[in-house]
Motif scaffolding. Structure first.
Motif, mmCIF file in Angstrom:
data_model
loop_
_atom_site.group_PDB
_atom_site.id
_atom_site.type_symbol
_atom_site.label_atom_id
_atom_site.label_comp_id
_atom_site.label_asym_id
_atom_site.label_seq_id
_atom_site.Cartn_x
_atom_site.Cartn_y
_atom_site.Cartn_z
ATOM 1 N N LYS A 67 -16.535 51.749 -1.600
ATOM 2 C CA LYS A 67 -16.776 51.286 -0.229
ATOM 3 C C LYS A 67 -15.863 50.121 0.173
ATOM 4 N N PRO A 68 -15.616 49.106 -0.725
ATOM 5 C CA PRO A 68 -14.705 48.017 -0.333
ATOM 6 C C PRO A 68 -13.298 48.519 0.014
ATOM 7 N N SER A 69 -12.822 49.531 -0.703
ATOM 8 C CA SER A 69 -11.493 50.096 -0.402
ATOM 9 C C SER A 69 -11.500 50.744 0.977
ATOM 10 N N LEU A 70 -12.591 51.414 1.299
ATOM 11 C CA LEU A 70 -12.691 52.065 2.605
ATOM 12 C C LEU A 70 -12.765 51.038 3.731
ATOM 13 N N LYS A 71 -13.472 49.937 3.486
ATOM 14 C CA LYS A 71 -13.567 48.885 4.506
ATOM 15 C C LYS A 71 -12.194 48.259 4.757
#
Length: 226
Positions: A97-101
């Motif tokens: 999720k952090p990579s997507l954000k």
């Protein structure tokens, strides 16, 4: 993780279903474990792509019970087949999720830059720039190549490598598409580049992934066989 059955012996895949993580076959019989230690156990790994079907993928060369997930697996379950049993991941592979954000901010900005190089003994340093409607490959200040996403842009990882990939430009718009062998700096950078390409070129893909529904990364059929 996930499980199958070898007679009455359940098999499981342990490990996180995220790019860069390693899935491992667990709960093997003593005989199978001994064969694995001797590297005589035949394990076939598959990426179960909802559109392209079961695609054979390479497990670890020196560790037959392991498979390292990549961004190409996003949206797909992984299956390990043994001669008499199999095990399936309990969830499809999904990016962190952090990579997507972080990627969401780049899509809003309308630009994602990635340092790449031509593979070989004297690699030429290049920059791959993803923009709102097209991709541009730059050599210094000059544009070496560019293509609109609607003209056909594909990226496929080179099997058995951590950083090499093939970029194909214009498989829809050109009589002879540009086929460019390139290399990222790291495995993580290559994973991020593929996810970014899909996020920039596929409307709704990133929003769905952020909501917890990772759609399969389109199978790069042209680039994979270029």
């Amino acid at each position: 993780g996930g499980e199958g059955a070898a007679g009455d012996v359940p098999l499981r895949l342990t490990g996180a279903c995220v790019p860069g993580s390693t899935l491992r076959l667990a709960d093997l019989s003593e005989a199978s474990a001994a064969r694995a230690a001797a590297r005589k156990l035949r394990v076939t790994w598959w990426r179960l792509h909802p559109e392209a079907g079961a695609l054979r993928v390479e497990g670890s060369v020196d560790k037959p019970l392991e498979y390292r997930c990549s961004a190409e697996d996003a949206g797909c379950h992984i299956r390990a087949d043994l001669p008499d049993s199999s095990a399936l991941s309990t969830a499809p592979v999904a990016p962190f999720k952090p990579s997507l954000k972080m990627l969401e901010a780049k899509v809003k900005k309308g630009e994602h830059k990635c340092a790449v190089a031509e593979p070989g003994p004297n690699p030429r340093k290049l920059e791959l720039v993803l923009l709102e409607k097209h991709v541009r490959l730059k050599a210094g200040d000059k544009t070496a190549a560019k293509e609109e996403y609607k003209g056909g842009v594909e990226l496929a990882f080179t099997p058995g490598t951590d950083v090499d990939f093939t970029l194909v430009l214009g498989f829809r718009s050109r009589k002879k598409p540009l086929i460019l062998p390139l290399a990222a700096a790291t495995r993580q950078q290559r994973d991020m580049l593929l996810v970014a390409l899909v996020a920039f070129s596929r409307t709704g893909w990133l929003e769905a992934a952020l909501a917890g529904n990772t759609l399969p990364i389109p199978y790069a059929s042209y680039a994979a066989h270029a």
